[in-house]
Write a protein that holds these residues in place. Sequence first.
Motif, PDB file in Angstrom:
ATOM      1  N   ALA A   1       0.921  -1.341  -0.076  1.00 14.95           N
ATOM      2  CA  ALA A   1      -0.229   0.050   0.157  1.00 14.95           C
ATOM      3  C   ALA A   1       0.847   1.141  -0.048  1.00 14.95           C
ATOM      4  O   ALA A   1       2.120   1.309   0.145  1.00 14.95           O
ATOM      5  CB  ALA A   1      -0.891   0.094   1.139  1.00 14.95           C
ATOM      6  N   PRO A   2       0.205   2.227  -0.595  1.00 12.21           N
ATOM      7  CA  PRO A   2       0.838   3.483  -0.371  1.00 12.21           C
ATOM      8  C   PRO A   2       1.124   4.049   1.135  1.00 12.21           C
ATOM      9  O   PRO A   2       0.425   3.636   1.883  1.00 12.21           O
ATOM     10  CB  PRO A   2       0.041   4.474  -1.162  1.00 12.21           C
ATOM     11  CG  PRO A   2      -1.097   3.974  -1.115  1.00 12.21           C
ATOM     12  CD  PRO A   2      -1.091   2.379  -1.285  1.00 12.21           C
TER      13      PRO A   2
ATOM     14  N   LYS B   1       4.075  -0.917   3.646  1.00 16.70           N
ATOM     15  CA  LYS B   1       3.037  -0.912   4.479  1.00 16.70           C
ATOM     16  C   LYS B   1       1.968  -1.831   3.667  1.00 16.70           C
ATOM     17  O   LYS B   1       2.198  -2.341   2.525  1.00 16.70           O
ATOM     18  CB  LYS B   1       2.302   0.000   5.044  1.00 16.70           C
ATOM     19  CG  LYS B   1       3.294   1.061   5.988  1.00 16.70           C
ATOM     20  CD  LYS B   1       3.517   0.320   7.364  1.00 16.70           C
ATOM     21  CE  LYS B   1       4.234   1.023   8.243  1.00 16.70           C
ATOM     22  NZ  LYS B   1       4.615   0.240   9.521  1.00 16.70           N
ATOM     23  N   LYS B   2       0.767  -2.148   4.200  1.00 19.33           N
ATOM     24  CA  LYS B   2       0.041  -3.110   3.488  1.00 19.33           C
ATOM     25  C   LYS B   2      -1.599  -2.394   3.545  1.00 19.33           C
ATOM     26  O   LYS B   2      -1.927  -1.389   3.897  1.00 19.33           O
ATOM     27  CB  LYS B   2      -0.148  -4.252   4.344  1.00 19.33           C
ATOM     28  CG  LYS B   2       0.975  -4.880   4.657  1.00 19.33           C
ATOM     29  CD  LYS B   2       0.651  -5.990   5.450  1.00 19.33           C
ATOM     30  CE  LYS B   2       1.852  -6.778   5.811  1.00 19.33           C
ATOM     31  NZ  LYS B   2       1.657  -7.865   7.091  1.00 19.33           N
TER      32      LYS B   2
ATOM     33  N   MET C   1      -6.381   3.364   7.968  1.00 27.11           N
ATOM     34  CA  MET C   1      -7.332   4.498   7.671  1.00 27.11           C
ATOM     35  C   MET C   1      -8.143   3.890   6.561  1.00 27.11           C
ATOM     36  O   MET C   1      -7.672   2.904   5.719  1.00 27.11           O
ATOM     37  CB  MET C   1      -7.052   5.728   7.315  1.00 27.11           C
ATOM     38  CG  MET C   1      -6.326   6.280   8.539  1.00 27.11           C
ATOM     39  SD  MET C   1      -5.626   8.053   7.938  1.00 27.11           S
ATOM     40  CE  MET C   1      -7.093   8.770   8.092  1.00 27.11           C
ATOM     41  N   PHE C   2      -9.363   4.085   6.160  1.00 29.77           N
ATOM     42  CA  PHE C   2     -10.426   3.603   4.967  1.00 29.77           C
ATOM     43  C   PHE C   2      -9.511   4.435   3.585  1.00 29.77           C
ATOM     44  O   PHE C   2      -9.075   5.584   3.695  1.00 29.77           O
ATOM     45  CB  PHE C   2     -11.727   3.992   4.891  1.00 29.77           C
ATOM     46  CG  PHE C   2     -12.592   3.233   5.861  1.00 29.77           C
ATOM     47  CD1 PHE C   2     -13.188   2.330   5.237  1.00 29.77           C
ATOM     48  CD2 PHE C   2     -12.496   3.328   7.315  1.00 29.77           C
ATOM     49  CE1 PHE C   2     -13.944   1.293   5.878  1.00 29.77           C
ATOM     50  CE2 PHE C   2     -13.244   2.672   8.075  1.00 29.77           C
ATOM     51  CZ  PHE C   2     -14.005   1.384   7.517  1.00 29.77           C
ATOM     52  N   ARG C   3      -9.253   3.400   2.609  1.00 28.82           N
ATOM     53  CA  ARG C   3      -8.877   3.907   1.418  1.00 28.82           C
ATOM     54  C   ARG C   3     -10.077   4.959   0.861  1.00 28.82           C
ATOM     55  O   ARG C   3     -11.315   4.664   1.019  1.00 28.82           O
ATOM     56  CB  ARG C   3      -8.572   3.090   0.461  1.00 28.82           C
ATOM     57  CG  ARG C   3      -7.879   3.349  -0.772  1.00 28.82           C
ATOM     58  CD  ARG C   3      -7.170   2.290  -1.432  1.00 28.82           C
ATOM     59  NE  ARG C   3      -6.382   2.718  -2.598  1.00 28.82           N
ATOM     60  CZ  ARG C   3      -5.814   1.851  -3.516  1.00 28.82           C
ATOM     61  NH1 ARG C   3      -5.651   0.741  -3.334  1.00 28.82           N
ATOM     62  NH2 ARG C   3      -5.022   2.603  -4.410  1.00 28.82           N
ATOM     63  N   SER C   4      -9.512   5.885  -0.049  1.00 31.42           N
ATOM     64  CA  SER C   4     -10.607   6.592  -0.660  1.00 31.42           C
ATOM     65  C   SER C   4     -11.632   5.812  -1.443  1.00 31.42           C
ATOM     66  O   SER C   4     -11.535   4.830  -1.822  1.00 31.42           O
ATOM     67  CB  SER C   4      -9.742   7.746  -1.826  1.00 31.42           C
ATOM     68  OG  SER C   4      -9.001   8.665  -0.878  1.00 31.42           O
TER      69      SER C   4
ATOM     70  N   LEU D   1      -8.731  -0.948   3.781  1.00 33.04           N
ATOM     71  CA  LEU D   1      -8.062  -0.425   4.424  1.00 33.04           C
ATOM     72  C   LEU D   1      -6.609  -0.074   4.203  1.00 33.04           C
ATOM     73  O   LEU D   1      -5.920  -1.027   3.750  1.00 33.04           O
ATOM     74  CB  LEU D   1      -8.312  -1.103   6.057  1.00 33.04           C
ATOM     75  CG  LEU D   1      -9.540  -1.490   6.385  1.00 33.04           C
ATOM     76  CD1 LEU D   1      -9.615  -2.163   7.591  1.00 33.04           C
ATOM     77  CD2 LEU D   1     -10.540   0.037   6.608  1.00 33.04           C
ATOM     78  N   ILE D   2      -6.002   1.082   4.614  1.00 35.75           N
ATOM     79  CA  ILE D   2      -4.740   1.221   4.313  1.00 35.75           C
ATOM     80  C   ILE D   2      -3.993   1.467   5.842  1.00 35.75           C
ATOM     81  O   ILE D   2      -4.427   2.085   6.770  1.00 35.75           O
ATOM     82  CB  ILE D   2      -4.527   2.529   3.516  1.00 35.75           C
ATOM     83  CG1 ILE D   2      -3.097   2.765   3.003  1.00 35.75           C
ATOM     84  CG2 ILE D   2      -5.058   3.816   4.259  1.00 35.75           C
ATOM     85  CD1 ILE D   2      -2.713   3.987   2.063  1.00 35.75           C
ATOM     86  N   GLU D   3      -2.792   0.903   5.865  1.00 43.73           N
ATOM     87  CA  GLU D   3      -2.053   0.717   7.078  1.00 43.73           C
ATOM     88  C   GLU D   3      -1.504   2.235   7.102  1.00 43.73           C
ATOM     89  O   GLU D   3      -0.637   2.449   6.276  1.00 43.73           O
ATOM     90  CB  GLU D   3      -1.191  -0.288   7.125  1.00 43.73           C
ATOM     91  CG  GLU D   3      -0.371  -0.363   8.449  1.00 43.73           C
ATOM     92  CD  GLU D   3       0.536  -1.804   8.411  1.00 43.73           C
ATOM     93  OE1 GLU D   3       0.942  -2.188   9.638  1.00 43.73           O
ATOM     94  OE2 GLU D   3       0.858  -2.227   7.344  1.00 43.73           O
ATOM     95  N   VAL D   4      -1.607   2.983   8.332  1.00 46.59           N
ATOM     96  CA  VAL D   4      -0.687   4.007   8.511  1.00 46.59           C
ATOM     97  C   VAL D   4       0.286   3.937   9.662  1.00 46.59           C
ATOM     98  O   VAL D   4       0.891   4.867  10.094  1.00 46.59           O
ATOM     99  CB  VAL D   4      -1.602   5.076   8.908  1.00 46.59           C
ATOM    100  CG1 VAL D   4      -2.570   5.436   7.484  1.00 46.59           C
ATOM    101  CG2 VAL D   4      -2.647   4.939   9.977  1.00 46.59           C
TER     102      VAL D   4
END
Length: 845
Positions: free
Chosen positions: A12-13, A654-655, A821-824, A842-845
């Motif tokens: 993930a970004p 990240k994932k 966080m939820f992805r756009s 979901l995007i890992e932060v």
Amino acid sequence: MIDKNSYRETPAPLFGTRFATGRLAYSDLDFWQTNGQQEFSDGFGQLYLERPSEYAFGVGLDITIPRELKLERPLEKLEGISVGSSVRVAKQLSDGIHIATENGDIYLWDGSSLTSLGTGFTGITDFYEMRGNQYACRGTSKLLKRTKKEGNYTETDITFLEIEFEDDFEDGNLNKWDAKEGWQVQGSVVYEGQYAAKASGAPYYLKKKIALSNKGSFEGYFRFGETNKWHYPFIPLSSDNVHLRFIVAANDGHFKYYDGSYKNFPTDKTYTADTWYKIKVSWDGTSHKFQVWIDDVEITGGGITSIIFSAIKEIRILNTNSSGTGTMYVDSVIVKGESTGLSFLEVDAGDLGYGFFDKGLKRTDDGENFLPETGFLYALPESEGQIIRAAKTYNQIFFATSRSLFTLLSGGLGVKIADFSSETSINNFKNDRFSSFLIFSVEKLGIFFVSGYNIYPTNIHKLNPFFKFTSCKGIATRGTDIFALVKDETDWYLARCNMDYKKFPMQWSLVQKLSFTPSYIFAYLDNLYVVDTNGQFYKRNENKYISSGYLITSRFDAGMRKVNKLVKSIESFQEDFPQGTKIKLRYYRPSKELTPLYEKEFSPGEDTRFDLENPVKDTSFQIGIVLESEDGSNTPLVSDLTWTYILESSKTGKKEFHFTILGTIAEKRDGSVYDSETSESLTQSTSFRYEGKELREIWQDLFNAASSQKALNFVGFRNINLPGIKLAYFGSGKCKVTIDRTNLCIKINMNGTEKTISTEDRTLEQLCSLITSETGNKVSAKVSNSAYKDRSAEDLVPVLGIEISTNEREFYLGTDVHSVMFRSNYPRLTYLPDTGFINVVLIEV
């Protein structure tokens, strides 16, 4: 249910860093980076943070000194000081501030008390002082005067008249006269020049129509051939067609007037034949008063009021009466009509006064006699209307109409330097000077200033995104401060521009939102005063601070509007944070309402760092600060306002977590089961349920979580719960436990009293010891038997509001726990004929 076959993890970004565009000194190239502002002295109105010394909006904070943000000084009511009504004009003369009110009262303000200088004088537009005398202009014919600065203002006999007509006998004809039968121009008997007019024998009129004049004067030189005949040197026709016999050379050798009968003048005057007499008559139709001078000696005892008349429409000269004959010579006739009067006067560096009348300007060296008598040094174009304002800087004089601004060149020539025809108003051009600058207002446009012949706007204008200017009641300069009374669409404010560190009066701040409607502002003896519409005085208190003030930064997007920013904390740095004061830090999601999303208050001695409970994601954001003082004796001194954030980046490491929530049971809203084998189609009454909740309700919960744009706790599908700690509660009431993995803390709510204990960089053993001590032994905490005491407490599985009792309850360590966080554009809800599903990323932060 969750479709486990849909679960997958992908690269993930991330949120990453870049160089700070605002303050490079704050960029440490770490994973989290800090930006901020160190000064705000360039004023408000900036939407996005481009110029590092400007901000969006604020009221009540002093921004004048770089890196010293503090509370402003308040306006406070001066009890017992009032002039009873709105102020029309206030001007400093040598003995204090002379004030004129709408009610017609004149006062002197000496800095501590008011002294009455007259009443009943409405319409005053300006005060001035020349040769030791003080004057008040009213835009009418007569000045008010205070001789040698003593006593009250009184109405004078100084009348401003314009030459309307001259005989032009020197042209050798009577062409300027309307009726002239029986009269001739001759050169044998003259008073001055080459020609004079003569009539003899039967009665003949010499007539000239003039503009209807309520006030005016007539003068000329007259010579009578006989003393036993009737002669009429001035017999004007009134607006109601009555001959007014103000002066008659009677057949008994006396000058007389007629008010129903012929009478000698209070100062009796006789005449002789073949002698030139200078005769002057002035009239005032408002007071029905006329005066007569013969050879410059007034013979009417200060004026006669027994003849009822109004305006004069025609000048008439008659050599004799209708029943007789007579000879009369006339020379050098001048008729003056009423001027619109003096409205303003400014004195230049050479003590020469420039008087501004409605249609032009004249000059004076004594304040009473103005030149030229005919016309003006500079006459306004007819299209400009009338002069409504005059002002000066140390090297320049200005005057204005309702739409244009002019400056005065040497020799009295006026030059237009600004045209605001789109916003024509008699309330335009409220002004004051600072050095060589003239600062002025234009209704519905803003505050401007003049430098030389160039006009520049300030940051107070109608296009300001946070303060739409509509009106100004006045501008006043005090020392290096310039103040203005300005209004947005609803409220009045006191605005300030400080010139200590500035070259131009361009950057303004708002000092205070006013609780009253102002009428005027002025400065005197290093003090600033504002007067409301009831005449009540207010003074700026330089020994006290305002109770509260706030400031909101411009929108920060790090120069990358499309990229998300995850904001973790806000912090301020103070040079001083004294007792009796407070600081609040705020986080704003950009909007026109400027309503804070989060706020935290700090007291002296506390670390003014606001850690957002869940880091917030926005493409841009604004930071706010509030300073407060309990009694006005002290203020915090803030030097820096900073924020810590991460930028979204395309880096991997990240994932992303993908999964689907299915809704497999279709029900009608009445609870009956839908039969999928029938031919009935699904209707709007059909909904999906999962474990007691409709699928749409689940989607709404997820949507609300995504819309908050906060970092959230997430336990992955591969998680294995391992023994962690055991908690039990021995206090009164209920006790609930929340473990927040994102913010690395555990919250214990004991019957309404909540304790927050950090898990960051702590072992399980250390955490248990803290829980026991922080709760006063009401909660017992111990490491589970099969757990390692030195395991990190950060790995506890997040839970929300789990109730504990006297029976020990296990709280586990997790192997697949994340902050996400939820992805756009997620979650996504899809309906099918007999089922439905929600896609989540979901995007890992």
